[in-house]
Motif scaffolding. Structure first.
Motif, PDB file in Angstrom:
ATOM      1  N   THR A  38       0.809  -1.224   0.000  1.00 48.18           N
ATOM      2  CA  THR A  38       0.000   0.000   0.000  1.00 48.18           C
ATOM      3  C   THR A  38       0.838   1.268   0.000  1.00 48.18           C
ATOM      4  N   LYS A  39       2.086   1.160   0.447  1.00 53.91           N
ATOM      5  CA  LYS A  39       2.920   2.362   0.450  1.00 53.91           C
ATOM      6  C   LYS A  39       4.389   1.979   0.501  1.00 53.91           C
ATOM      7  N   GLY A  40       5.203   2.803  -0.158  1.00 58.01           N
ATOM      8  CA  GLY A  40       6.650   2.620  -0.155  1.00 58.01           C
ATOM      9  C   GLY A  40       7.317   3.940   0.171  1.00 58.01           C
ATOM     10  N   GLY A  58      -1.040  -4.381   8.718  1.00 56.46           N
ATOM     11  CA  GLY A  58      -0.234  -3.764   9.763  1.00 56.46           C
ATOM     12  C   GLY A  58       1.204  -4.237   9.726  1.00 56.46           C
ATOM     13  N   PHE A  59       1.749  -4.379   8.514  1.00 53.32           N
ATOM     14  CA  PHE A  59       3.066  -4.973   8.330  1.00 53.32           C
ATOM     15  C   PHE A  59       3.933  -4.094   7.433  1.00 53.32           C
ATOM     16  N   SER A  60       5.189  -3.902   7.837  1.00 55.36           N
ATOM     17  CA  SER A  60       6.176  -3.190   7.023  1.00 55.36           C
ATOM     18  C   SER A  60       7.438  -4.026   6.932  1.00 55.36           C
ATOM     19  N   TRP A  78      15.430  -9.127   1.202  1.00 58.10           N
ATOM     20  CA  TRP A  78      14.348  -8.834   2.127  1.00 58.10           C
ATOM     21  C   TRP A  78      14.147  -9.990   3.083  1.00 58.10           C
ATOM     22  N   GLY A  79      13.364  -9.741   4.108  1.00 57.85           N
ATOM     23  CA  GLY A  79      13.046 -10.783   5.073  1.00 57.85           C
ATOM     24  C   GLY A  79      13.491 -10.417   6.463  1.00 57.85           C
ATOM     25  N   ASN A  80      13.146 -11.290   7.415  1.00 53.27           N
ATOM     26  CA  ASN A  80      13.597 -11.113   8.792  1.00 53.27           C
ATOM     27  C   ASN A  80      15.119 -11.240   8.823  1.00 53.27           C
ATOM     28  N   PRO A  81      15.772 -10.573   9.782  1.00 51.10           N
ATOM     29  CA  PRO A  81      17.246 -10.582   9.805  1.00 51.10           C
ATOM     30  C   PRO A  81      17.877 -11.973   9.729  1.00 51.10           C
ATOM     31  N   ASP A  82      17.242 -12.986  10.324  1.00 52.43           N
ATOM     32  CA  ASP A  82      17.820 -14.327  10.287  1.00 52.43           C
ATOM     33  C   ASP A  82      17.325 -15.145   9.094  1.00 52.43           C
TER      34      ASP A  82
END
Length: 155
Positions: A38-40, A58-60, A78-82
Motif C-alpha cells: 500500500t505504500k513505499g 499492519g506490516f512493514s 528482504w526478510g527477517n534478519p535471520d
C-alpha cells in the motif's frame, strides 16, 4: 529429490506493455501500490534501503536494493534478519508492447518442510503480484489480489 536445487520460488507472466512501463511499475511505489503493497518510502535505488508497507495487515518490511539494471533487472534482499532472501525480477521485452517478467525468490533456508512452505507461499504471492500488475498495467483495474489473499477473519 535434491533440495539444494529446489530452494527457490518462481513466478512468471507476460504483460502486454512496453518494458520501460513494466519496469517502472516495480521500482516506483506510486505504481506498485496499485497492485502490491500500500505504500513505499521511495523508488528503488541501487544500494539503498526502502520500506514497503501493507497497511491492511499492519506490516512493514525494509528491502535493500542490490541491483538495478534499467528495464532489465531488479535484485533486492528482504526478510527477517535471520531469514534474508534474494528476490530477482528479470524483464524481457518480446516486442515494443510485450514484456515477459520473471520473479525468483532464492536463498530460502530451513529444513525441508520449512523450505517447501516458503516456496509455496512465495510462488503464490508473486503470482498474485504479477496477475495484479498485469490487470493494472493492461486494463487499469485494481483487482485487490494481495488485499484479498488474507480476508479479515481468516488471517
Amino acid at each position: 529429490m535434491k533440495t539444494e536445487n529446489n530452494k527457490f520460488a518462481k513466478a512468471e507472466m507476460l504483460i502486454r506493455k512496453p518494458v520501460s512501463e513494466v519496469f517502472q511499475a516495480f521500482i516506483n511505489p506510486e505504481i506498485t501500490s496499485k497492485f502490491w503493497f500500500t505504500k513505499g518510502s521511495g523508488k528503488l535505488e541501487e544500494d539503498q534501503s526502502t520500506e514497503w508497507t501493507w497497511e491492511m495487515y499492519g506490516f512493514s518490511l525494509t528491502v535493500l536494493t542490490k541491483v538495478i539494471k534499467e528495464n532489465q533487472k531488479i535484485v533486492i534482499e528482504w526478510g527477517n534478519p535471520d531469514e534474508i532472501t534474494l528476490v530477482e525480477w528479470v524483464f524481457t521485452p518480446l516486442d515494443e508492447n510485450e514484456t515477459f517478467v520473471s520473479i525468483t525468490n532464492s536463498g530460502l533456508k530451513g529444513d525441508s518442510d520449512k523450505i517447501i512452505d516458503q516456496v509455496r507461499n512465495s510462488t503464490e504471492g508473486f503470482t498474485l503480484v504479477l496477475a495484479g500488475a498485469k490487470a493494472y498495467l493492461e486494463h487499469h483495474i485494481q483487482l485487490n489480489l494481495v488485499l484479498d489473499r488474507f480476508p479479515k477473519g481468516l488471517a
